[in-house]
Design an enzyme around this catalytic site. Structure first.
Site, PDB file in Angstrom:
ATOM      1  N   ASP A 477      32.983  45.320  47.106  1.00  0.00           N
ATOM      2  CA  ASP A 477      32.284  44.618  46.033  1.00  0.00           C
ATOM      3  C   ASP A 477      30.774  44.807  46.154  1.00  0.00           C
ATOM      4  O   ASP A 477      30.249  45.161  47.224  1.00  0.00           O
ATOM      5  CB  ASP A 477      32.647  43.128  46.123  1.00  0.00           C
ATOM      6  CG  ASP A 477      32.615  42.432  44.781  1.00  0.00           C
ATOM      7  OD1 ASP A 477      31.993  42.964  43.843  1.00  0.00           O
ATOM      8  OD2 ASP A 477      33.215  41.347  44.681  1.00  0.00           O
ATOM      9  N   ASP A 547      35.448  40.785  35.694  1.00  0.00           N
ATOM     10  CA  ASP A 547      35.884  39.479  36.198  1.00  0.00           C
ATOM     11  C   ASP A 547      36.567  38.671  35.105  1.00  0.00           C
ATOM     12  O   ASP A 547      37.148  37.621  35.373  1.00  0.00           O
ATOM     13  CB  ASP A 547      34.680  38.691  36.746  1.00  0.00           C
ATOM     14  CG  ASP A 547      34.323  39.140  38.151  1.00  0.00           C
ATOM     15  OD1 ASP A 547      35.146  39.815  38.787  1.00  0.00           O
ATOM     16  OD2 ASP A 547      33.205  38.818  38.619  1.00  0.00           O
TER      17      ASP A 547
HETATM   18  C1  GLA Z   1      32.943  39.341  42.446  1.00  0.00           C
HETATM   19  C2  GLA Z   1      34.238  40.053  42.124  1.00  0.00           C
HETATM   20  C3  GLA Z   1      35.376  39.062  42.121  1.00  0.00           C
HETATM   21  C4  GLA Z   1      35.459  38.373  43.459  1.00  0.00           C
HETATM   22  C5  GLA Z   1      34.128  37.724  43.797  1.00  0.00           C
HETATM   23  C6  GLA Z   1      34.114  37.189  45.222  1.00  0.00           C
HETATM   24  O1  GLA Z   1      32.563  38.503  41.410  1.00  0.00           O
HETATM   25  O2  GLA Z   1      34.150  40.710  40.909  1.00  0.00           O
HETATM   26  O3  GLA Z   1      36.591  39.691  41.810  1.00  0.00           O
HETATM   27  O4  GLA Z   1      35.816  39.308  44.437  1.00  0.00           O
HETATM   28  O5  GLA Z   1      33.047  38.642  43.676  1.00  0.00           O
HETATM   29  O6  GLA Z   1      32.907  36.620  45.552  1.00  0.00           O
END
Ligand code: GLA
Length: 729
Positions: A477, A547
């Site tokens: 990420d 997300d």
């Molecule tokens: C980002 C990712 C999510 C999750 C969060 C965790 O927003 O896109 O899917 O993994 O971080 O903090």
């Protein structure tokens, strides 16, 4: 051989199966002009094309040199010598001058495609690719500029990049070095771009190209949620099936610029490359700089063909590794299920239930390390939190494996929290300007990946964790953009190199990771889909798309993403309702149908959802196994979009051999007093008969496409259906 130099006409002709690109050298000075890009030419009278498209050259060249420079279609325009349109190349010399001009010196044409050292790029062997390298020089500065073009013999794609070599004793500062530029005579062109934001990435937008400069860009240090390194130039009447479409896409994950400039003489200059804002690169004597790669695709048969060409190119010539052509394990990710609030027992509870339903992998998301119980702290402290996970990773992973499931883990390796052991020890490892309070984002700073010791340290931490248990998947990420650009390790005059060095650093670490762990399934992610670009696809065969997991929002996001990127790489999950981002309640079945057009998985607490939803999971799992080969490898067709008609959305995937097809139809909003909707299918073999599996109906491909089929019987909003057609004769 896809590239031929026509010596008499001084024309390089680059051919793919259905497209031609031509570069012309202009008279004794050997300016490098752009002659033509479009439908494949059979004509052999190439001088006519050159003359027609490049216009007459002024006979008293030196007297009217500026008029000439400012008008002729160029292949790699440089700054400061009379072309006042956007340049592709700018420098600053030790004496403070900025002008640069290149002319042709020599060339070579060879089979194959060279790798770009340290950079992601498409690949192909000697049978699949031919490459042209034009060596150009600025004699005044003693600079060599090598313009490289590779044509794919079986795909209508051409890739480009540029190398710049300093042959002088003085160092020179590159201040702009784009990867692609060409000029097209305007035909009333329009531009398609993808814009967005967090949770609504890659929305399709189409606009007229007016005089002046228009385009998209990023200075966020990542390609970004907001704009995308992609432009399609289409004619006014171009549709999915008809008309011209030129698509350009950048194989890079940092700052970019992509512009179309319509000049006073109605030439449209299309450009793409590293954004010159926040870019400088010092080239010392004999040093070389390589720009990232840009991809060009032309279709004379509409936007749909352009899309499918990108899909074929990326599936076959960009995505690598064990999972390139393989079905991915159906995963369940605990992020939306638990956020930071989980323990080994909770995860095992989810895994036990999930495994019974046919789910194949548990992914432990953010919150398993250091003191990370919320998003305020601990990034950089990659040590298992044994309070949450007693027995550590080994115990947890073994237990998950005993259930017959694989195990995956989340990292955010490019970040450092101010409240972390790592920051307390190495505050200078964060990107920041000495003495200036840096701006936080999600209460975190970005690690200075231009520094080897930082990359090595983080890599070693990740590697150690991956060796400590049987971990088969990593979600990498990246949750904030870069600003306050300053590196403690770079000299003052080289601070402008940080953004690009950062991206190179990320590439280096990911390459190391997939080399040391060749069986690992890597999924990139960036606050959802802020770094969904071909650069990252080179390292990970799939990328988390957004997300936003709401099925209706996903229709738009996945549609925009699939404009360029194959369905096989689009991270898509079924999540809980009301949806955590928009609060919308959609049927579990619809969420499943929409997630099937992606990697497919779950992002919910399977122990808490209703019994009916739980019971639907094995059915969805079966659908995934039944259709995933087709979905991953087939041709994608857009049929109708909720963006144009708020009531419905429809797309389909047709097998390469046309033996089957899968249509997804979503009734986004029900409409009163409408008995049916008619959809016209695409891409089938008109002469073959297809049986519609869910109905007792067998019709010719022609009938499905020309007469269409009626969608009836869906009652209510957000309802969906799959239509599976199988060729029967
Ligand atoms: C980002 C990712 C999510 C999750 C969060 C965790 O927003 O896109 O899917 O993994 O971080 O903090």
């Amino acid at each position: 051989m896809g590239i031929i130099y026509h010596e008499q006409e001084h024309i390089f002709k680059l051919d793919t199966p259905n497209t031609t690109y031509m570069i012309g050298l202009i008279d004794e000075e050997r300016f490098i002009g752009h002659v033509y890009y479009g439908k494949r030419l059979r004509d052999t009278n190439l001088s006519f094309w050159k003359q027609q498209l490049m216009g007459p050259l002024p006979s008293r060249r030196n007297r009217e040199r500026v008029s000439f420079m400012d008008a002729y279609p160029q292949e790699y325009p440089t700054h400061g010598i009379g072309d006042f349109r956007q340049s592709a190349f700018e420098v600053k010399t030790v004496s403070g001058h900025r002008a640069v001009g290149i002319t042709y010196k020599s060339h070579q044409i060879y089979a194959g495609k060279p790798k770009l050292s340290g950079l992601p790029a498409t690949f192909g062997n000697k049978e699949e690719c031919t490459t042209l390298e034009l060596l150009c020089v600025d004699q005044h500065l003693n600079l060599e500029v090598i313009l490289s073009y590779t044509v794919f013999e079986h795909i209508d794609a051409i890739t480009r990049n540029v190398k710049i070599r300093n042959q002088s004793k003085d160092s020179i500062m590159l201040t702009k070095a784009l990867s692609l530029s060409f000029d097209l005579p305007d035909k009333g062109y329009e531009m398609i771009t993808l814009h967005g934001s967090w949770a609504r990435e890659r929305q399709i937008e189409r606009r007229k190209i007016g005089h002046g400069i228009q385009g998209v860009s990023s200075i966020r240090g990542e390609s970004g949620h907001q704009e995308h390194p992609f432009i399609a130039i289409v004619s006014e009447h171009t549709t999915e099936e008809l008309g011209e479409a030129y698509g350009v896409n950048f194989v890079y994950s940092g700052n970019f610029t992509a512009v179309a400039e319509r000049s006073q003489f109605d030439l449209i200059r299309i450009q793409m490359g590293i954004n010159p804002v926040e870019f400088e690169w010092e080239l010392k004597e004999k040093e070389e700089f390589t720009t990232p790669e840009a991809v060009m695709v032309y279709s004379s048969q509409g936007i749909g063909t352009m899309t499918r060409t990108f899909h074929d190119l990326y599936r076959n010539h960009l995505i690598r590794g064990e999972y390139k052509d393989k079905k991915r394990p159906i995963l369940i990710n605990n992020w939306e299920a638990t956020y930071f609030n989980f323990t080994t027992e909770k995860l095992l509870d989810i895994a036990r239930n999930a495994s019974k339903l046919g789910i194949e992998m548990l992914v432990m998301d953010d919150g398993w390390f250091g003191k990370r119980n919320n998003d305020d702290c601990a990034l950089g402290d990659w040590v298992v939190n044994e309070e949450k996970l007693p027995g550590g990773l080994e115990y947890l992973v073994n237990e998950v494996n005993k259930l017959g499931m694989k195990f995956g883990i989340w990292f955010e390796p490019e970040m450092i929290s101010p409240d972390s052991e790592l920051y307390r020890k190495h505050p200078d490892w964060a990107i920041q300007i000495p003495g200036r309070e840096p701006s936080q984002c999600r209460q975190q700073f970005v690690l200075d990946y231009s520094r080897k010791e930082v990359r090595d340290y983080i890599y070693q931490r990740i590697s150690k964790i991956l060796h400590s248990a049987n971990i088969e998947y990593v979600k990498w990420d990246m949750n904030r953009p870069l600003c306050d650009l300053g590196s403690y390790a770079l000299e003052a005059k080289n601070q402008g190199e940080l953004s690009h060095r950062y991206v190179l650093g990320v590439y280096e670490v990911q390459e190391k990771l997939i080399t040391e762990f060749p069986h690992l399934l890597l999924e990139n992610c960036s606050g959802g889909g802020a770094r969904f670009d071909p650069g990252m696809l080179y390292y990970s065969p799939q990328i988390w798309c957004s997300d936003d997991t709401d099925a209706v929002e996903r229709l738009k996001i996945q549609r925009g993403t699939a404009m360029i990127y194959p369905i096989s790489c689009i991270g898509a999950h079924v999540s809980d309702c009301p949806n955590h981002t928009v609060g919308r309640i959609t049927p579990f079945e619809t969420r499943g149908h929409v997630a099937l057009a992606g990697t497919f998985g779950y992002e919910l607490d399977v122990t808490k959802i209703s019994k009916e939803d739980q019971e639907m999971i094995p059915k969805q799992v079966a659908l995934y196994h039944k259709h995933n080969d087709l979905i991953r490898t087939g041709d994608y067709y857009r049929i109708s979009s909720v963006l144009d008609d708020p009531c419905r959305d429809c797309y389909m995937i047709v097998a390469k051999d046309k033996s089957e097809a899968l249509v997804t139809y979503v009734q986004v909003l029900a409409r009163p007093n409408f008995q049916s909707y008619r959809i016209y299918l695409k891409g089938l073999d008109p002469d073959a008969m297809y049986s519609w599996e869910e109905m007792n109906l067998t019709q010719s491909g022609e009938a499905y496409m020309q007469a269409g089929i009626d969608i009836t019987g869906l009652w209510g909003d957000y309802k969906s259906m799959l239509i599976h057609l199988i060729r029967v004769e």
